[in-house]
Design an enzyme around this catalytic site. Structure first.
Site, mmCIF file in Angstrom:
data_model
loop_
_atom_site.group_PDB
_atom_site.id
_atom_site.type_symbol
_atom_site.label_atom_id
_atom_site.label_comp_id
_atom_site.label_asym_id
_atom_site.label_seq_id
_atom_site.Cartn_x
_atom_site.Cartn_y
_atom_site.Cartn_z
ATOM 1 N N ASP A 24 0.928 -1.309 0.116
ATOM 2 C CA ASP A 24 -0.074 0.181 -0.067
ATOM 3 C C ASP A 24 0.756 1.407 -0.039
ATOM 4 O OD1 ASP A 24 -2.444 -1.169 0.256
ATOM 5 O OD2 ASP A 24 -2.091 -1.769 2.132
ATOM 6 N N CYS A 393 2.056 6.762 12.979
ATOM 7 C CA CYS A 393 2.241 5.925 11.756
ATOM 8 C C CYS A 393 2.905 6.759 10.670
ATOM 9 C CB CYS A 393 0.935 5.345 11.206
ATOM 10 S SG CYS A 393 1.195 4.684 9.739
ATOM 11 N N ASP A 437 26.937 19.827 -26.923
ATOM 12 C CA ASP A 437 27.690 19.181 -28.046
ATOM 13 C C ASP A 437 27.001 20.290 -29.288
ATOM 14 O OD1 ASP A 437 29.098 18.033 -29.735
ATOM 15 O OD2 ASP A 437 27.649 16.697 -30.350
#
Length: 738
Positions: A24, A393, A437
């Site tokens: 998740d 959390c 370049d």
């Protein structure tokens, strides 16, 4: 130069790539990573929640699968047989098979959510959804029972609580054994059990239900982010048409091999990368490149799988297998880039590893200190301490960076900007100077006729006589002259011969004609006007050829590799971003200065490849952060020396495999676009971090002072994760400007 996933693979070989179902968020990925890293024989492991993949060096496949399964996730068995360096077509072209819903055997796995597309009705038939429905029904029954028979107290809610909590607790235990004691499942289990013990069973059951719903929503958000790039594979048709003895026959696109010739009708998508063998048609490349205007393609031109043929039937010779077409390789390389952690992501991971235990300690202190020191009510403060655990959390914080990085990489790939990893995407915003370049980057890469000057004849005759001599030659200057003549009639040339080091001569319409360099005129004397004209053209960096007719100078043809149409706007965009530009070229000083003057940049000319690399290091020594842009071949040393090496190429192997980034469609505007994408992505990351920590800070304070409780705490966690992911997904709508 930033390290890619490939660099890591080289350190420990072989590496095996797995597809993991059920992740998740990044916290899930960290848990799997830590668990697998503890297995015997595993030397290195990397897990990406957004890519849905795991790369493991060493270890036994059966043990690895068992460890991941024990944590509540699924492992793609087919990926175990293939090396990370050798991706199968199945691995990358058939994501619909890999991203499957869990089987019935996973009914009670806490992380078993569906991988069905958003809005797909099958989502609600997955084991995770069924478990949520059962838990919700049990909670509703418990409410009815308690309303009608209050004497049962909180015990009816225990049934609803256990339905949801048992699988969560089982995975918390498995994670703890595997080395992740501070997982969200652990915090959830402690909070729910604690709430039941202090008499808040109803609230504990509701929190568990909300947690499972939140996980389902997080899974959907992660799946949406994962689909950001793999959706490109759906652009390639499943079947192709081939000519079988005059009749059209359908064959699987996956069966096409290089050299096969396919038929593409107007309105059809092209089924493979290839080269047009017959036909001229407008090709709509918008699905792949984002270009709004179809491009006219002729025999010999390259076409990409997934683009749309607009006008006439084309015969296309296939140049690569389905597993190796441009889209498949872009998807593969972007997935690898998503697996490589960015510097900010690594910092957030380290921060979260300390942050979660700190919150656990804070929760314990909130629960214990007020009752012990000030005689406060134990139940009240234990409740608040449990709510603090839920707030702690780290999911939203940990996902804040990889979600934005993955979305940024996907958005770039959809516009032909291939960035090999989060480190490259982050590093681009720090670039202070871009070293370009010249040939094929700032210029078109092929000479064109810029001036035709006649001294005694008309300009058309000068061109047609030169074209007569050059017809049949493949020299770039000859092709430029023939291209300039276009539809004008070209007379025949007789007795043509190449004069080594000087030019070419022949007889055209009965006259002796030669096309020579000014240094090869031998006895022919130039007038002051002619000398002045040649000097002026040479001063502009142009190559001059002199046409003589019967020994007299008739006219001059000047050629030069001209600027790309998008060079000046792109350099202006860089200047507006506060970024300087220089040109590094092996070309002569006159040509380089002429090009640089028209671009208003500094030129370093007549450089060997090692000189370019030395100049890049010199700029870095002056404190510049250098991005080097080149074709990925002769610029390889300078690309390697630069902080960020960017290869310009039309989807070629060199462009895809060289350097840190590639502008696949060779547009100059892609360079400032890459830098802009980096700036936007980093801005998004800091927004995400602010959302994650800000919400947690607010709810931490309101919980401790008693305004909010368990329900708002779990909603704050889930809400922050969904908000952060949704904010990151906004990057998928990013577009190249200009």
């Amino acid at each position: 130069m930033a390290h890619t996933q490939r660099d890591m693979e080289d350190a420990h070989s072989p590496a095996v790539r797995y597809r993991i179902g059920g992740m998740d968020c990044a916290a899930c990925a960290a848990k799997i990573e830590k668990a697998v890293a503890r297995l015997p024989g595993v030397t290195q492991v990397g897990v990406s929640a957004l890519a849905g993949t795991m790369v493991v060096h060493g270890g036994e496949a059966t043990r690895i699968s068992a460890q991941v399964t024990a944590l509540g996730y699924t492992v793609d068995d087919e990926a175990q047989a293939s090396s990370h360096q050798e991706h199968s077509h199945h691995d990358h072209a058939d994501h619909s098979h890999h991203d499957h819903a869990h089987t019935d055997a996973d009914d009670h796995k806490g992380h078993g959510h569906s991988h069905a597309p958003l809005g797909d009705g099958s989502l609600w038939r997955t084991p995770k959804a069924r478990l949520i429905a059962i838990c919700a029904a049990a909670l509703l029954v418990a409410h009815i029972v308690v309303m009608n028979a209050p004497q049962f107290g909180q015990w009816p809610f225990l049934v609803a609580l256990l339905i949801g909590l048992v699988p969560i607790a089982r995975h918390a235990f498995a994670a703890t054994r595997a080395g992740s004691p501070f997982s969200i499942e652990t915090l959830m289990t402690i909070s729910a059990v604690g709430a039941f013990l202090i008499g808040a069973a109803e609230e504990a059951a509701m929190v568990v239900l909300l947690f499972m719903v939140g996980e389902l929503l997080e899974g959907l958000a992660a799946q949406r982010a994962r689909a950001g790039i793999t959706g490109l594979t759906k652009l390639v048709p499943d079947v192709a048409l081939i000519d079988a003895s005059g009749a059209l026959r359908e064959v699987p696109a996956s069966s096409l091999a290089p050299g096969a010739v396919i038929i593409v009708r107007p309105g059809d998508r092209i089924a493979a990368d290839g080269v047009i063998a017959e036909g001229e048609s407008a090709i709509d490349e918008a699905p792949v490149t984002g270009e709004s205007v179809p491009k006219t393609k002729r025999p010999g031109d390259r076409v990409f799988a997934g683009t749309i043929n607009m006008d006439v039937v084309l015969r296309i010779e296939v140049t690569s297998r389905a597993a190796d077409n441009t889209i498949a390789r872009i998807v593969r390389l972007v997935e690898e880039a998503q697996e490589a952690k960015a510097p900010t992501e690594r910092f957030i991971d380290r921060f979260a590893s300390r942050y979660t235990p700190a919150v656990l300690v804070l929760g314990a202190l909130v629960a214990i200190l007020p009752p012990l020191l000030w005689g406060q009510d134990w139940d009240t403060w234990i409740y608040r301490g449990l709510a603090v655990l839920l707030i702690g959390c780290p999911c939203a914080l940990v996902i804040s960076t990889p979600a934005a990085i993955a979305a940024g990489l996907s958005a770039g790939a959809r516009h032909g900007l291939l960035l090999k990893g989060g480190g490259v995407l982050e590093g681009l915003r720090r670039v202070t100077i871009v070293a370009f370049d010249k040939t094929g980057t700032l210029t078109q890469g092929r000479p064109v006729v810029t001036d035709v000057q006649s001294f005694e004849d008309n300009d058309t005759r000068i061109l047609t006589y030169a074209a007569a001599l050059e017809r049949g030659s493949s020299h770039p200057l000859a092709l430029a002259i023939l291209d300039r003549v276009d539809a004008a009639p070209i007379p025949a040339a007789m007795a043509t011969r190449v004069i080594a080091g000087k030019g070419i001569s022949g007889v055209v319409e009965g006259r002796n004609v030669a096309l020579l360099s000014p240094r090869a005129l031998d006895d022919i004397v130039l007038s002051p006007i002619q000398e002045s004209a040649i000097a002026a053209l040479n001063g502009e960096g142009k190559t001059v050829s002199v046409l003589t007719i019967d020994g007299r100078i008739a006219g001059l043809i000047a050629l030069r590799d001209e600027l790309r149409a998008d060079a000046i706007p792109a350099l202006k965009s860089l200047k507006m971003q506060g970024i300087k530009a220089v040109m590094l070229t092996g070309d002569n000083r006159l040509t380089a200065d002429a090009i640089a003057q028209s671009l208003d940049i500094t030129a370093y000319a007549e450089l060997m490849p090692e000189d370019k690399s030395r100049l890049v290091r010199s700029l870095q020594a002056e404190g510049e952060v250098v991005a080097k842009v080149g074709d990925g071949i002769n610029d390889a040393p300078a690309l390697a020396a630069a902080d960020i090496g960017i290869a310009m190429g039309g989807g070629t192997d060199v462009a895809l495999e060289t350097a840190d980034a590639a502008a696949l469609h060779a547009r100059m505007q892609d360079i400032p676009a890459m830098i802009a994408l980096s700036q936007v992505t980093m801005g998004n990351i800091w927004q995400n971090i602010t959302i994650a920590l800000g919400l947690k800070g607010v709810f931490l304070i309101t919980t401790i002072i008693g305004i909010t409780g368990l329900w708002p705490a779990i909603l704050a966690d889930t809400g922050a994760t969904v908000l952060v992911t949704a904010n990151a997904l906004r990057l998928l709508r990013w577009r190249v400007r200009g």
